[in-house]
Design an enzyme around this catalytic site. Structure first.
Site, PDB file in Angstrom:
ATOM      1  N   VAL A  16       0.826  -1.204   0.000  1.00 60.76           N
ATOM      2  CA  VAL A  16       0.000   0.000   0.000  1.00 60.76           C
ATOM      3  C   VAL A  16       0.866   1.261   0.000  1.00 60.76           C
ATOM      4  CG1 VAL A  16      -2.088   0.975   0.974  1.00 60.76           C
ATOM      5  CG2 VAL A  16      -1.514  -1.370   1.466  1.00 60.76           C
ATOM      6  N   SER A  40       9.349   0.020   1.970  1.00 61.74           N
ATOM      7  CA  SER A  40       7.988  -0.117   2.517  1.00 61.74           C
ATOM      8  C   SER A  40       7.605  -1.595   2.440  1.00 61.74           C
ATOM      9  CB  SER A  40       7.013   0.758   1.734  1.00 61.74           C
ATOM     10  OG  SER A  40       7.199   0.583   0.335  1.00 61.74           O
ATOM     11  N   HIS A  72     -28.960   9.605 -10.506  1.00 60.38           N
ATOM     12  CA  HIS A  72     -28.379   9.664 -11.850  1.00 60.38           C
ATOM     13  C   HIS A  72     -28.034  11.108 -12.190  1.00 60.38           C
ATOM     14  CE1 HIS A  72     -27.622   8.807 -16.037  1.00 60.38           C
ATOM     15  NE2 HIS A  72     -28.333   9.890 -16.337  1.00 60.38           N
ATOM     16  N   GLY A 109       6.192  -3.410   5.035  1.00 59.71           N
ATOM     17  CA  GLY A 109       5.313  -3.756   6.141  1.00 59.71           C
ATOM     18  C   GLY A 109       5.716  -3.015   7.410  1.00 59.71           C
ATOM     19  N   ASP A 157      -2.792  -1.034  15.703  1.00 65.71           N
ATOM     20  CA  ASP A 157      -1.661  -1.678  15.024  1.00 65.71           C
ATOM     21  C   ASP A 157      -0.835  -2.565  15.946  1.00 65.71           C
ATOM     22  OD1 ASP A 157      -2.400  -0.270  12.767  1.00 65.71           O
ATOM     23  OD2 ASP A 157      -0.452   0.673  12.461  1.00 65.71           O
ATOM     24  N   ALA A 178      -6.363   2.571  10.226  1.00 61.67           N
ATOM     25  CA  ALA A 178      -6.809   3.540  11.219  1.00 61.67           C
ATOM     26  C   ALA A 178      -8.245   3.250  11.670  1.00 61.67           C
ATOM     27  CB  ALA A 178      -6.718   4.944  10.634  1.00 61.67           C
TER      28      ALA A 178
HETATM   29  P1  FAD Z   1      -0.568   4.932  15.787  1.00 65.87           P
HETATM   30  O1  FAD Z   1      -1.311   5.784  14.877  1.00 65.87           O
HETATM   31  O2  FAD Z   1       0.770   4.461  15.372  1.00 65.87           O
HETATM   32  O3  FAD Z   1      -0.430   5.760  17.139  1.00 65.87           O
HETATM   33  C1  FAD Z   1       0.318   5.324  18.203  1.00 65.87           C
HETATM   34  C2  FAD Z   1       0.697   6.528  19.060  1.00 65.87           C
HETATM   35  O4  FAD Z   1       1.210   6.067  20.300  1.00 65.87           O
HETATM   36  C3  FAD Z   1       1.802   7.390  18.436  1.00 65.87           C
HETATM   37  O5  FAD Z   1       1.454   8.749  18.556  1.00 65.87           O
HETATM   38  C4  FAD Z   1       3.015   7.095  19.303  1.00 65.87           C
HETATM   39  O6  FAD Z   1       3.911   8.198  19.414  1.00 65.87           O
HETATM   40  C5  FAD Z   1       2.352   6.824  20.645  1.00 65.87           C
HETATM   41  N1  FAD Z   1       3.140   5.993  21.560  1.00 65.87           N
HETATM   42  C6  FAD Z   1       3.750   4.811  21.313  1.00 65.87           C
HETATM   43  N2  FAD Z   1       4.303   4.321  22.446  1.00 65.87           N
HETATM   44  C7  FAD Z   1       4.021   5.228  23.415  1.00 65.87           C
HETATM   45  C8  FAD Z   1       4.292   5.280  24.789  1.00 65.87           C
HETATM   46  N3  FAD Z   1       4.940   4.293  25.419  1.00 65.87           N
HETATM   47  N4  FAD Z   1       3.870   6.355  25.484  1.00 65.87           N
HETATM   48  C9  FAD Z   1       3.189   7.369  24.870  1.00 65.87           C
HETATM   49  N5  FAD Z   1       2.882   7.354  23.576  1.00 65.87           N
HETATM   50  C10 FAD Z   1       3.295   6.298  22.865  1.00 65.87           C
HETATM   51  N6  FAD Z   1      -4.630   3.491   7.489  1.00 65.87           N
HETATM   52  C11 FAD Z   1      -5.830   3.743   6.959  1.00 65.87           C
HETATM   53  O7  FAD Z   1      -6.830   3.238   7.472  1.00 65.87           O
HETATM   54  N7  FAD Z   1      -5.981   4.550   5.868  1.00 65.87           N
HETATM   55  C12 FAD Z   1      -4.928   5.124   5.263  1.00 65.87           C
HETATM   56  O8  FAD Z   1      -5.093   5.848   4.275  1.00 65.87           O
HETATM   57  C13 FAD Z   1      -3.639   4.880   5.782  1.00 65.87           C
HETATM   58  N8  FAD Z   1      -2.565   5.441   5.217  1.00 65.87           N
HETATM   59  C14 FAD Z   1      -1.333   5.206   5.755  1.00 65.87           C
HETATM   60  C15 FAD Z   1      -0.226   5.770   5.124  1.00 65.87           C
HETATM   61  C16 FAD Z   1       1.026   5.550   5.634  1.00 65.87           C
HETATM   62  C17 FAD Z   1       2.219   6.170   4.945  1.00 65.87           C
HETATM   63  C18 FAD Z   1       1.191   4.763   6.812  1.00 65.87           C
HETATM   64  C19 FAD Z   1       2.550   4.538   7.410  1.00 65.87           C
HETATM   65  C20 FAD Z   1       0.104   4.188   7.430  1.00 65.87           C
HETATM   66  C21 FAD Z   1      -1.177   4.396   6.907  1.00 65.87           C
HETATM   67  N9  FAD Z   1      -2.299   3.834   7.474  1.00 65.87           N
HETATM   68  C22 FAD Z   1      -3.525   4.046   6.924  1.00 65.87           C
HETATM   69  C23 FAD Z   1      -2.220   2.984   8.662  1.00 65.87           C
HETATM   70  C24 FAD Z   1      -2.593   3.790   9.930  1.00 65.87           C
HETATM   71  O9  FAD Z   1      -1.737   4.910  10.031  1.00 65.87           O
HETATM   72  C25 FAD Z   1      -2.469   2.929  11.166  1.00 65.87           C
HETATM   73  O10 FAD Z   1      -3.209   1.743  11.004  1.00 65.87           O
HETATM   74  C26 FAD Z   1      -3.002   3.675  12.378  1.00 65.87           C
HETATM   75  O11 FAD Z   1      -2.277   4.860  12.593  1.00 65.87           O
HETATM   76  C27 FAD Z   1      -2.909   2.811  13.634  1.00 65.87           C
HETATM   77  O12 FAD Z   1      -3.407   3.530  14.698  1.00 65.87           O
HETATM   78  P2  FAD Z   1      -2.913   3.246  16.197  1.00 65.87           P
HETATM   79  O13 FAD Z   1      -3.690   4.169  17.059  1.00 65.87           O
HETATM   80  O14 FAD Z   1      -2.973   1.799  16.474  1.00 65.87           O
HETATM   81  O15 FAD Z   1      -1.362   3.626  16.202  1.00 65.87           O
HETATM   82  P1  NAI Z   2       2.338  -3.919   2.894  1.00 64.43           P
HETATM   83  O1  NAI Z   2       2.224  -5.106   3.750  1.00 64.43           O
HETATM   84  O2  NAI Z   2       1.122  -3.298   2.335  1.00 64.43           O
HETATM   85  O3  NAI Z   2       3.298  -4.225   1.658  1.00 64.43           O
HETATM   86  C1  NAI Z   2       4.614  -4.664   1.827  1.00 64.43           C
HETATM   87  C2  NAI Z   2       5.071  -5.275   0.523  1.00 64.43           C
HETATM   88  O4  NAI Z   2       6.466  -5.487   0.608  1.00 64.43           O
HETATM   89  C3  NAI Z   2       4.430  -6.632   0.234  1.00 64.43           C
HETATM   90  O5  NAI Z   2       3.952  -6.656  -1.074  1.00 64.43           O
HETATM   91  C4  NAI Z   2       5.556  -7.610   0.467  1.00 64.43           C
HETATM   92  O6  NAI Z   2       5.468  -8.763  -0.327  1.00 64.43           O
HETATM   93  C5  NAI Z   2       6.769  -6.764   0.091  1.00 64.43           C
HETATM   94  N1  NAI Z   2       8.001  -7.201   0.716  1.00 64.43           N
HETATM   95  C6  NAI Z   2       8.210  -7.601   1.990  1.00 64.43           C
HETATM   96  N2  NAI Z   2       9.516  -7.895   2.192  1.00 64.43           N
HETATM   97  C7  NAI Z   2      10.139  -7.675   1.016  1.00 64.43           C
HETATM   98  C8  NAI Z   2      11.490  -7.780   0.599  1.00 64.43           C
HETATM   99  N3  NAI Z   2      12.448  -8.174   1.423  1.00 64.43           N
HETATM  100  N4  NAI Z   2      11.784  -7.496  -0.678  1.00 64.43           N
HETATM  101  C9  NAI Z   2      10.824  -7.069  -1.557  1.00 64.43           C
HETATM  102  N5  NAI Z   2       9.529  -6.955  -1.206  1.00 64.43           N
HETATM  103  C10 NAI Z   2       9.184  -7.238   0.069  1.00 64.43           C
HETATM  104  O7  NAI Z   2       3.178  -2.866   3.771  1.00 64.43           O
HETATM  105  P2  NAI Z   2       3.442  -1.317   3.599  1.00 64.43           P
HETATM  106  O8  NAI Z   2       3.204  -0.881   2.212  1.00 64.43           O
HETATM  107  O9  NAI Z   2       4.750  -1.078   4.234  1.00 64.43           O
HETATM  108  O10 NAI Z   2       2.329  -0.683   4.495  1.00 64.43           O
HETATM  109  C11 NAI Z   2       2.199  -1.098   5.855  1.00 64.43           C
HETATM  110  C12 NAI Z   2       0.783  -1.067   6.264  1.00 64.43           C
HETATM  111  O11 NAI Z   2       0.356   0.274   6.473  1.00 64.43           O
HETATM  112  C13 NAI Z   2      -0.214  -1.616   5.247  1.00 64.43           C
HETATM  113  O12 NAI Z   2      -0.279  -3.001   5.266  1.00 64.43           O
HETATM  114  C14 NAI Z   2      -1.479  -1.010   5.714  1.00 64.43           C
HETATM  115  O13 NAI Z   2      -1.976  -1.770   6.773  1.00 64.43           O
HETATM  116  C15 NAI Z   2      -1.030   0.346   6.225  1.00 64.43           C
HETATM  117  N6  NAI Z   2      -1.301   1.350   5.191  1.00 64.43           N
HETATM  118  C16 NAI Z   2      -2.583   1.550   4.791  1.00 64.43           C
HETATM  119  C17 NAI Z   2      -2.885   2.456   3.804  1.00 64.43           C
HETATM  120  C18 NAI Z   2      -4.274   2.609   3.365  1.00 64.43           C
HETATM  121  O14 NAI Z   2      -5.168   2.129   4.052  1.00 64.43           O
HETATM  122  N7  NAI Z   2      -4.534   3.270   2.238  1.00 64.43           N
HETATM  123  C19 NAI Z   2      -1.846   3.272   3.161  1.00 64.43           C
HETATM  124  C20 NAI Z   2      -0.519   2.937   3.615  1.00 64.43           C
HETATM  125  C21 NAI Z   2      -0.279   2.029   4.623  1.00 64.43           C
END
Ligand code: FAD
Ligand code: NAI
Length: 475
Positions: free
Chosen positions: A193, A279, A454, A281, A322, A330
């Site tokens: 992703v 990226s 529509h 995972g 997560d 999220a």
């Molecule tokens: P997090 O959002 O990681 O929040 C955890 C918080 O806890 C952080 O602020 C951290 O600093 C804090 N923390 C950790 N340990 C401690 C501690 N001991 N004391 C105090 N604070 C602490 N998901 C979607 O659904 N849609 C998307 O479009 C999407 N896009 C994404 C794009 C990217 C580039 C990435 C990396 C992720 C994306 N995700 C998306 C995934 C989404 O961001 C996560 O699934 C979501 O943030 C998880 O929420 P969480 O509350 O479990 O953890």
């Molecule tokens: P991902 O799990 O989506 O993709 C990782 C990719 O890397 C996989 O296709 C895997 O086969 C490949 N891979 C793993 N090890 C490898 C290696 N050694 N060499 C080459 N390829 C390898 O993980 P990603 O993109 O890092 O995102 C993490 C998570 O964040 C997502 O799974 C998703 O849960 C969340 N996310 C959600 C978004 C959304 O909802 N739109 C946007 C971005 C992130």
């Protein structure tokens, strides 16, 4: 004496801050501890999602799509743009402003709900009579006690051994969202992703993007037909996606990263990139929680061990988002946060894992809910499939965005919807109808009989539902 709360939430991402709000709504005295700092060292609640995930990535996807459209799509509408240029600094600044608006919005919500916010790291100190002592280390150090603890500490980007993140040349999601000038050649390891979303952003802004994916199949979790279409469209856009590669040594020079890899045919290859996004995972984050102090169990992959109700092995300690099993999304984190707060209140909070939607915000967007065709085949479920192309949808034609389709999978006997898969314009919004339908265990015919406005893209959803019974009206 330390302050004591009914509920202390550790982590202020979507799992944590939403759990805190629901707990406060239910009448509990609630605290939320989050350590994320903004560039001035102040609090920046919202977690990965707000700071370096969902929100900034969608801001850049939107901006880069506008730029791409201005350069390539407007002319078809009779809009001629002369002297188009990119102000990347402004684009990144806007993204930062959007993030800050969300940080501030969350701080406001915490205040509005009378939640005590602690800016710092929360860690288990010890078990105390009737609860837990939590130490907070930040600008000031203090101890608080909690009857119930909700852990929502999220995840971090997985490190590829030998390619540790320096956020200058080798970038996690954090660096990928803040590249100060468009790289000429951008390498991405992992066609998941993040790889596809961030690869799309930088390609639209002018980078030559090569995506190196270890698996032989593209988007293995996505319905095969949709993944095939996505591969075709993204390749056409210019993403160079190499599947089935094996990454070898990665070396850095002052301004470039060299990636040695073996391609799917087993031939040694070398890629030289100005920047490399890794990226592959994400891994659960329990750093600094001091789980040993109270005997909190993790599983073999480092996730906090929870049951179906997000209960850990400790009484009154819960974990969501997560940092526990299940999709790293999220909205999944939020649903778990709400359900846990309600369970603490003796209610029956529930998360339906079968109806959690997924969206990949590429262009076109990809969205789905429920089972894929390959999953149904593997499970031996008899099903009917129906699909409808956006090419045959009037609104899509008017928009000038006719790629993709809506696809329905329904039980062969009962007609219950088992999965809906969309690739096309506004798939992220269209999928909501399918989620509602599946939550109410609707049949494909139910959707087919509903009046859809529509001209709208949602008519493609209705038509795909009609296609299950082989009676589309417009195709
Ligand atoms: P997090 O959002 O990681 O929040 C955890 C918080 O806890 C952080 O602020 C951290 O600093 C804090 N923390 C950790 N340990 C401690 C501690 N001991 N004391 C105090 N604070 C602490 N998901 C979607 O659904 N849609 C998307 O479009 C999407 N896009 C994404 C794009 C990217 C580039 C990435 C990396 C992720 C994306 N995700 C998306 C995934 C989404 O961001 C996560 O699934 C979501 O943030 C998880 O929420 P969480 O509350 O479990 O953890
Ligand atoms: P991902 O799990 O989506 O993709 C990782 C990719 O890397 C996989 O296709 C895997 O086969 C490949 N891979 C793993 N090890 C490898 C290696 N050694 N060499 C080459 N390829 C390898 O993980 P990603 O993109 O890092 O995102 C993490 C998570 O964040 C997502 O799974 C998703 O849960 C969340 N996310 C959600 C978004 C959304 O909802 N739109 C946007 C971005 C992130």
């Amino acid at each position: 004496m330390s302050k004591s709360f009914d509920v202390v939430v550790i982590g202020g991402g979507p799992g944590g801050y939403i759990a805190a709000i629901r707990a406060a709504q239910l009448g509990f005295s609630t605290a939320c501890i989050d350590e994320w700092k903004n560039d001035k060292g102040g609090p920046a609640p919202g977690g990965t999602c707000t700071n370096v995930g969902c929100i900034p990535s969608k801001a850049l996807l939107q901006s880069s799509e506008h730029y791409d459209h201005a350069g390539h799509a407007f002319a078809e509408h009779g809009i001629e743009v002369k002297g188009l240029s990119l102000n990347l600094a402004q684009m990144l600044k806007r993204k930062d402003t959007v993030v800050k608006q969300n940080n501030d919005g969350i701080l406001f919500l915490l205040k509005k709900n009378k939640i005590s916010f602690f800016h710092g790291r929360g860690a288990f100190a010890k078990t105390v009579d009737g609860g837990y002592e939590i130490s907070v280390t930040g600008a000031t150090a203090e101890s608080i006690t909690a009857k119930h603890v909700i852990i929502a500490t999220g995840s971090n980007a997985r490190i590829l051994p030998g390619a540790e993140f320096d956020e200058q040349l080798i970038l996690s999601n954090t660096g990928a969202l803040a590249i100060p000038s468009v790289p000429k050649k951008l390498g991405v390891i992992g066609a998941g992703v993040i790889g596809l979303e961030m690869g799309s952003v930088w390609r639209r802004l002018g980078a030559e993007v090569t995506v190196l994916e270890g698996l032989p199949t593209f988007l293995g979790a996505v319905d095969e037909q949709i993944a095939k279409e996505a591969h075709k469209l993204m390749t056409k856009q210019g993403l160079d996606i190499k599947l089935g590669v094996k990454i070898g040594a990665i070396t850095k020079s002052k301004n470039a990263v060299t990636v040695n890899y073996t391609d799917a045919q087993g031939t040694a290859q070398v890629g030289v990139f100005d920047k490399l996004i890794v990226s592959i995972g994400r891994v659960p984050n329990t750093i600094g929680l001091n789980v040993e102090a109270v005997g909190l169990q993790l599983d073999e992959r480092g996730f906090i061990n929870v049951d179906g109700d997000c209960k850990t092995n400790l009484a009154n300690v819960w974990a969501v988002g997560d940092v526990v099993r299940g999709p790293m999304l999220a909205h999944k984190a939020e649903e778990e946060g709400v359900a846990v707060a309600e369970r603490i209140a003796g209610q029956h909070g529930h998360v339906n894992f079968n109806t959690i939607p997924w969206v990949i915000y590429t262009s076109p967007e990809i969205a789905w809910v429920g089972k894929t065709e390959q999953q149904l085949k593997a499970e031996g479920v008899a099903y009917k499939a129906g699909s409808f192309p956006f090419m045959a949808n009037g609104r899509a034609r008017a928009l000038g965005d006719t790629s993709g389709m809506v696809k329905f999978l329904a039980d062969a006997k009962s007609d219950e919807i088992l999965g809906v898969h969309i690739i096309g314009p506004m798939a992220s919004e269209l999928i909501a109808e399918a989620v509602v339908a599946m939550e109410f265990r609707a049949s494909a015919e139910d959707i087919a009989r509903i009046c859809h406005a529509h001209p709208s893209l949602s008519e493609a959803t209705k038509e795909a539902a009609l296609a299950v019974d082989k009676r589309t009206l417009n195709f």
